[in-house]
Structure formats: C-alpha cells, structure tokens
Design a protein around this motif. Structure first.
Motif, PDB file in Angstrom:
ATOM      1  N   ILE A  77      18.730  19.363 -23.247  1.00 48.03           N
ATOM      2  CA  ILE A  77      17.502  19.061 -22.287  1.00 48.03           C
ATOM      3  C   ILE A  77      17.873  19.786 -20.882  1.00 48.03           C
ATOM      4  O   ILE A  77      16.938  20.271 -20.399  1.00 48.03           O
ATOM      5  CB  ILE A  77      17.444  17.354 -22.138  1.00 48.03           C
ATOM      6  N   ASN A  78      19.109  19.866 -20.415  1.00 43.78           N
ATOM      7  CA  ASN A  78      19.484  20.335 -19.166  1.00 43.78           C
ATOM      8  C   ASN A  78      18.963  21.943 -19.347  1.00 43.78           C
ATOM      9  O   ASN A  78      18.318  22.417 -18.203  1.00 43.78           O
ATOM     10  CB  ASN A  78      20.884  20.174 -18.926  1.00 43.78           C
ATOM     11  N   GLN A  79      19.396  22.681 -20.431  1.00 41.57           N
ATOM     12  CA  GLN A  79      18.949  23.877 -20.633  1.00 41.57           C
ATOM     13  C   GLN A  79      17.563  24.284 -20.514  1.00 41.57           C
ATOM     14  O   GLN A  79      16.873  24.924 -20.118  1.00 41.57           O
ATOM     15  CB  GLN A  79      19.666  24.656 -21.693  1.00 41.57           C
ATOM     16  N   THR A  80      16.771  23.189 -21.309  1.00 36.47           N
ATOM     17  CA  THR A  80      15.384  23.288 -21.365  1.00 36.47           C
ATOM     18  C   THR A  80      14.820  23.066 -20.111  1.00 36.47           C
ATOM     19  O   THR A  80      13.716  23.969 -19.762  1.00 36.47           O
ATOM     20  CB  THR A  80      14.769  22.369 -22.452  1.00 36.47           C
ATOM     21  N   LEU A  81      14.938  22.156 -19.426  1.00 36.64           N
ATOM     22  CA  LEU A  81      14.396  21.935 -18.011  1.00 36.64           C
ATOM     23  C   LEU A  81      14.609  22.980 -16.944  1.00 36.64           C
ATOM     24  O   LEU A  81      13.769  23.174 -16.223  1.00 36.64           O
ATOM     25  CB  LEU A  81      15.118  20.531 -17.435  1.00 36.64           C
ATOM     26  N   GLU A  82      15.609  23.627 -17.074  1.00 36.40           N
ATOM     27  CA  GLU A  82      16.193  24.651 -16.215  1.00 36.40           C
ATOM     28  C   GLU A  82      14.923  25.767 -16.422  1.00 36.40           C
ATOM     29  O   GLU A  82      14.698  26.502 -15.400  1.00 36.40           O
ATOM     30  CB  GLU A  82      17.380  25.274 -16.363  1.00 36.40           C
ATOM     31  N   PHE A  83      14.668  26.103 -17.820  1.00 31.12           N
ATOM     32  CA  PHE A  83      13.400  27.284 -17.893  1.00 31.12           C
ATOM     33  C   PHE A  83      11.968  26.450 -17.787  1.00 31.12           C
ATOM     34  O   PHE A  83      11.234  27.211 -16.968  1.00 31.12           O
ATOM     35  CB  PHE A  83      13.579  27.653 -19.450  1.00 31.12           C
ATOM     36  N   THR A  84      11.801  25.314 -18.158  1.00 29.66           N
ATOM     37  CA  THR A  84      10.355  24.727 -18.113  1.00 29.66           C
ATOM     38  C   THR A  84       9.798  24.402 -16.822  1.00 29.66           C
ATOM     39  O   THR A  84       8.863  24.416 -16.377  1.00 29.66           O
ATOM     40  CB  THR A  84      10.372  23.427 -18.912  1.00 29.66           C
ATOM     41  N   LYS A  85      10.806  24.222 -15.801  1.00 28.72           N
ATOM     42  CA  LYS A  85      10.498  23.881 -14.483  1.00 28.72           C
ATOM     43  C   LYS A  85      10.197  25.276 -13.916  1.00 28.72           C
ATOM     44  O   LYS A  85       9.044  25.322 -13.147  1.00 28.72           O
ATOM     45  CB  LYS A  85      11.642  23.359 -13.762  1.00 28.72           C
ATOM     46  N   LYS A  86      10.671  26.197 -14.392  1.00 24.79           N
ATOM     47  CA  LYS A  86      10.179  27.622 -13.522  1.00 24.79           C
ATOM     48  C   LYS A  86       8.891  27.848 -14.403  1.00 24.79           C
ATOM     49  O   LYS A  86       8.196  28.485 -13.618  1.00 24.79           O
ATOM     50  CB  LYS A  86      11.200  28.602 -13.929  1.00 24.79           C
ATOM     51  N   GLN A  87       8.944  27.757 -15.461  1.00 29.24           N
ATOM     52  CA  GLN A  87       7.679  28.130 -16.331  1.00 29.24           C
ATOM     53  C   GLN A  87       6.445  27.320 -15.762  1.00 29.24           C
ATOM     54  O   GLN A  87       5.533  27.952 -15.538  1.00 29.24           O
ATOM     55  CB  GLN A  87       7.863  27.787 -17.747  1.00 29.24           C
ATOM     56  N   GLN A  88       6.489  26.192 -15.558  1.00 33.56           N
ATOM     57  CA  GLN A  88       5.479  25.139 -14.915  1.00 33.56           C
ATOM     58  C   GLN A  88       4.798  25.988 -13.538  1.00 33.56           C
ATOM     59  O   GLN A  88       3.798  26.186 -13.386  1.00 33.56           O
ATOM     60  CB  GLN A  88       5.935  23.879 -14.799  1.00 33.56           C
ATOM     61  N   LEU A  89       5.876  26.191 -12.503  1.00 32.19           N
ATOM     62  CA  LEU A  89       5.517  26.798 -11.558  1.00 32.19           C
ATOM     63  C   LEU A  89       4.895  28.238 -11.716  1.00 32.19           C
ATOM     64  O   LEU A  89       4.153  28.813 -11.012  1.00 32.19           O
ATOM     65  CB  LEU A  89       6.728  26.997 -10.390  1.00 32.19           C
ATOM     66  N   ALA A  90       5.336  28.956 -12.458  1.00 29.91           N
ATOM     67  CA  ALA A  90       4.919  30.498 -12.753  1.00 29.91           C
ATOM     68  C   ALA A  90       3.311  30.147 -13.672  1.00 29.91           C
ATOM     69  O   ALA A  90       2.509  31.216 -13.176  1.00 29.91           O
ATOM     70  CB  ALA A  90       5.900  31.123 -13.954  1.00 29.91           C
TER      71      ALA A  90
END
Length: 290
Positions: free
Chosen positions: A107-120
């Motif tokens: 979950i930590n690894q996923t959140l690291e990417f998906t938070k950037k993805q949401q802003l992008a």
C-alpha cells in the motif's frame, strides 16, 4: 534216633510259590481312566461353579470400569483434537499477520505513485482547457500522458492465507471470536479496495487510453526507454494528432473524472492502511503472539 519226618522236595516248594505268584498276577486290577472329554467337562464344571460365585456388584463394577475407560479415551481424543485445531488456528493467525505486514508495504508503494498520478491527471486535464496550445504545453501533455495514463499501480493484496482459510474451511479453526471478526473485517476491506482498483485500472484508465490513441502520436516514443521519455520529448518536435475541439473537451473531462476516482481510491488506501497496526495488535494479543 532216626527222624522219620518226610522232607518235601525243593522242587515241589518252587512250584507252589510260582503258582501263587501266577494267581496274583493274573487277577484283574481295577484302574480309573480319565478321558480328555471328561477332563474338559470337569474344568467347565469347576469354572461354572466359580462364575456362579459372582454377585451383581461384580457386574456393576465391571461395567463402571469399562465405561470409565471408554470415557477417558474419548476425553483424551477430544483434548488432542482440540489442541491440534488450536495450534493450526494459531498458525493461520501468524500467517495472516505476515500477509497484513506485506500488504502494508504494498500500500505504501502504491500510494507513493497514485498520489503523484492524481495530481498529474489534474494538470493534464487543465492543460486541455486553454487552447491554442504552445509547443511546451503539448510536450508537457505528452509527458503526463505517457507517465500517468499508460501506467497504473493499483495494489494487489496478499491472498495466501485468505485463500487457505476459504478453501479449507479454516475460519472455523479461529476459535477466538474477536480474532475471527477482525480477520473477516480485514478481508472485506481488502476486497473493497481491490474492486475499486480494478475499476480504476480496467474502466477509467481504459477509456483514457482509447482517446490517447486518437489525440497523440504514440509513434514518437517508439523504442525510447521509459527513463529517457522526458528528455526525448522535450527535444523532439511533437504535435497533437487531432485538434478536434469536442474530442479534446471529452478527453479533458474524462481525465478530470478519473482524477476524482483516484482521489477516492487513495483515501480508501490511506484509511485501510491506518487500521493495519490495530488489526495486528488485536490478533497478536488475542492469540498470545509476541
């Protein structure tokens, strides 16, 4: 003086003794002979007399002893089965804790990417709202599209122990109700997150990718390594494949909508992750695991 007594000849005396012995030997001797059958009958008769000596107390006592032996055997078997089930249930709980810890890392690894993805995605949607587009704007569109709409990082939670519990009916081995409820709650939360992640990946991003093929020239990045995309795009002359206003508006709205889905997904992941330490603590406490 002469003795006129007649002396009996020795031969006559020997004959007399022989006749007496012969008479005695030839006389019948009465002998009691016991046959095998009579011996068995005598033993059975003796045993019957012995059995006849038992009273009702002897039978009651024998019954009590037999019942007590069977009952103790039943208790021993039941205790052994209960102990084995408890040990197996404890092993399932330990395995479940290991899976939960692994899920926390995922979950930590996923959140690291998906938070950037949401802003992008928010930024990509906003870029399409202000035509005409400059060269640098189009290049930024390409970079955001390639990095955040062509990739996904929805988490796939560990199902090792969950599958074993479901397939083998192992949940009945989790004798502690608090632990069983906590595991069930965790499984339900994990399934909800995976369902949300699958929708985001297969439906929302799938629709965006369809429009990507209409709006962008994907041939620009053919053979380019992922790590080199940013520098390549910024140096190469690029343009959009389609400038249809309605199509670009549709794309902008879809990207914005997908960003909203991702916000919801990230919130679910964050809340689910926040409950993991408490779940682990409860399972350890209830099952006496250090």
């Amino acid at each position: 003086m002469e003795d006129n007594t007649e002396v009996e000849p020795l031969e006559n005396k020997i004959n007399t003794v022989s006749e007496n012995l012969s008479d005695k030997i030839s006389a019948p001797v009465e002998t009691a002979i016991i046959t095998p059958k009579q011996g068995i009958e005598n033993i059975e008769e003796h045993h019957a007399r012995h059995e006849g000596m038992k009273n009702w107390k002897s039978y009651v006592w024998e019954f009590v002893m037999l019942f007590f032996a069977v009952f103790l055997g039943f208790l021993a078997q039941n205790f052994l089965e209960h102990r084995l089930e408890k040990e197996t249930g404890n092993q399932y709980v330990r395995s479940m804790i290991e899976d939960i810890i692994s899920d926390s890392t995922k979950i930590n690894q996923t959140l690291e990417f998906t938070k950037k993805q949401q802003l992008a995605l928010d930024s990509l949607s906003a870029l399409f709202d202000n035509p005409p587009y400059s060269d640098s704007t189009i290049k930024t569109m390409y970079i955001l599209m390639l990095k955040y709409t062509m990739n996904q990082s929805n988490v796939t939670l560990t199902k090792r122990t969950v599958s074993q519990l479901k397939n083998s009916g192992g949940m009945r081995l989790i004798s502690d109700k608090i632990s069983a409820d906590e595991i069930t709650k965790y499984i339900e939360g994990a399934e909800d997150i995976e369902s949300q992640g699958d929708y985001f990946k297969n439906i929302a991003l799938g629709e965006i990718i369809k429009l990507n093929n209409q709006i962008f020239y994907l041939k620009y990045i053919k053979g380019v390594a992922r790590k080199d995309i940013d520098s390549f795009i910024m140096k190469a002359p690029v343009k959009l494949a389609n400038n249809n206003e309605d199509l670009l508006i549709e794309y902008s709205n879809l990207v914005f909508f997908t960003s909203g889905l991702l916000i919801n997904y990230n919130n679910k992941l964050t809340n689910f992750k926040a409950g993991i330490p408490r779940t682990i603590e409860i399972l350890k406490k209830e099952n006496h695991i250090e």
